[in-house]
Write a protein that holds these residues in place. Structure first.
Motif, mmCIF file in Angstrom:
data_model
loop_
_atom_site.group_PDB
_atom_site.id
_atom_site.type_symbol
_atom_site.label_atom_id
_atom_site.label_comp_id
_atom_site.label_asym_id
_atom_site.label_seq_id
_atom_site.Cartn_x
_atom_site.Cartn_y
_atom_site.Cartn_z
ATOM 1 N N PHE A 52 -33.675 -5.289 -22.032
ATOM 2 C CA PHE A 52 -34.171 -6.441 -21.098
ATOM 3 C C PHE A 52 -35.071 -5.783 -19.986
ATOM 4 C CE2 PHE A 52 -30.689 -4.637 -19.160
ATOM 5 C CZ PHE A 52 -30.898 -4.506 -17.699
ATOM 6 N N ALA A 53 -35.864 -6.898 -19.532
ATOM 7 C CA ALA A 53 -36.851 -6.593 -18.327
ATOM 8 C C ALA A 53 -36.048 -7.026 -17.068
ATOM 9 C CB ALA A 53 -37.944 -7.444 -18.652
ATOM 10 N N GLY A 54 -35.924 -6.108 -16.204
ATOM 11 C CA GLY A 54 -35.415 -6.304 -14.912
ATOM 12 C C GLY A 54 -36.454 -6.694 -13.830
ATOM 13 N N VAL A 55 -36.341 -7.473 -13.301
ATOM 14 C CA VAL A 55 -37.338 -7.956 -12.131
ATOM 15 C C VAL A 55 -36.813 -8.052 -10.746
ATOM 16 C CG1 VAL A 55 -39.026 -9.845 -11.226
ATOM 17 C CG2 VAL A 55 -38.729 -9.403 -13.684
ATOM 18 N N ASP A 56 -37.053 -7.185 -9.740
ATOM 19 C CA ASP A 56 -36.404 -6.777 -8.504
ATOM 20 C C ASP A 56 -36.915 -8.233 -7.729
ATOM 21 O OD1 ASP A 56 -35.322 -6.227 -6.118
ATOM 22 O OD2 ASP A 56 -36.325 -4.199 -6.124
ATOM 23 N N VAL A 57 -36.233 -9.091 -7.487
ATOM 24 C CA VAL A 57 -36.601 -10.158 -6.323
ATOM 25 C C VAL A 57 -36.727 -9.536 -5.013
ATOM 26 C CG1 VAL A 57 -35.988 -11.814 -8.004
ATOM 27 C CG2 VAL A 57 -34.461 -11.192 -6.164
ATOM 28 N N LEU A 58 -36.088 -8.380 -4.710
ATOM 29 C CA LEU A 58 -35.996 -7.895 -3.273
ATOM 30 C C LEU A 58 -37.587 -7.634 -2.756
ATOM 31 C CD1 LEU A 58 -32.657 -6.257 -2.951
ATOM 32 C CD2 LEU A 58 -33.271 -8.341 -2.188
ATOM 33 N N GLN A 59 -38.285 -7.382 -3.867
ATOM 34 C CA GLN A 59 -39.711 -6.652 -3.368
ATOM 35 C C GLN A 59 -40.414 -7.906 -2.970
ATOM 36 O OE1 GLN A 59 -40.317 -3.589 -3.655
ATOM 37 N NE2 GLN A 59 -38.200 -3.556 -4.260
ATOM 38 N N ASP A 60 -40.098 -9.177 -3.022
ATOM 39 C CA ASP A 60 -41.117 -10.118 -2.662
ATOM 40 C C ASP A 60 -40.184 -11.527 -2.239
ATOM 41 O OD1 ASP A 60 -42.839 -12.334 -2.832
ATOM 42 O OD2 ASP A 60 -44.049 -11.462 -4.271
ATOM 43 N N ASN A 61 -40.347 -12.008 -1.127
ATOM 44 C CA ASN A 61 -39.584 -13.152 -0.764
ATOM 45 C C ASN A 61 -40.124 -14.134 -1.382
ATOM 46 O OD1 ASN A 61 -37.371 -14.131 1.057
ATOM 47 N ND2 ASN A 61 -39.009 -15.178 2.080
ATOM 48 N N ASP A 62 -41.215 -14.428 -1.628
ATOM 49 C CA ASP A 62 -41.636 -15.704 -2.435
ATOM 50 C C ASP A 62 -41.241 -15.605 -3.749
ATOM 51 O OD1 ASP A 62 -43.202 -16.630 -0.071
ATOM 52 O OD2 ASP A 62 -44.943 -15.273 -0.806
#
Length: 113
Positions: A52-62
């Motif tokens: 799976f691809a993990g996308v870190d949402v903590l890098q970008d508030n938008d």
């Protein structure tokens, strides 16, 4: 947040979901989850042997706010399989515990049956 940014974030989310069979929008990375719920979903996917691809949402508030709007789901992590929103940590845990997650992943062709 401007409309342009909204569109940009939406396009990023859309593209990520379309280009990866399994995507986890999470806090942190698969190697270093930064919240217990994200860690739980990573452990479940790793246990099942799902790539799976993990996308870190903590890098970008938008992005963090954008994924909530995209799915109309208030919490993170969020799991997508073949462009379908599956749910957050509680739903993933429940589906895993009752065997439905493995079946779903196999039916979607992302897990060896």
């Amino acid at each position: 947040m401007s409309a342009d940014l909204n569109t940009e974030v939406h396009q990023f989310i859309d593209g990520t979901i379309k280009n990866n069979p399994v995507v986890l929008f999470m806090k942190g990375t698969p190697d270093q989850p930064r919240c217990g719920f994200s860690s739980l979903v990573v452990q479940v996917l790793d246990h099942l042997g799902v790539e799976f691809a993990g996308v870190d949402v903590l890098q970008d508030n938008d992005l963090r706010e954008g994924i909530k709007a995209y799915s109309d789901w208030p919490t993170i992590p969020q799991l997508y399989v073949k462009e379908e929103f599956i749910g957050g940590a509680d739903i993933v845990r429940e589906l895993f515990q009752n065997g439905e997650l493995k079946t779903l992943l196999a039916e979607k062709g992302v897990l060896e049956a």
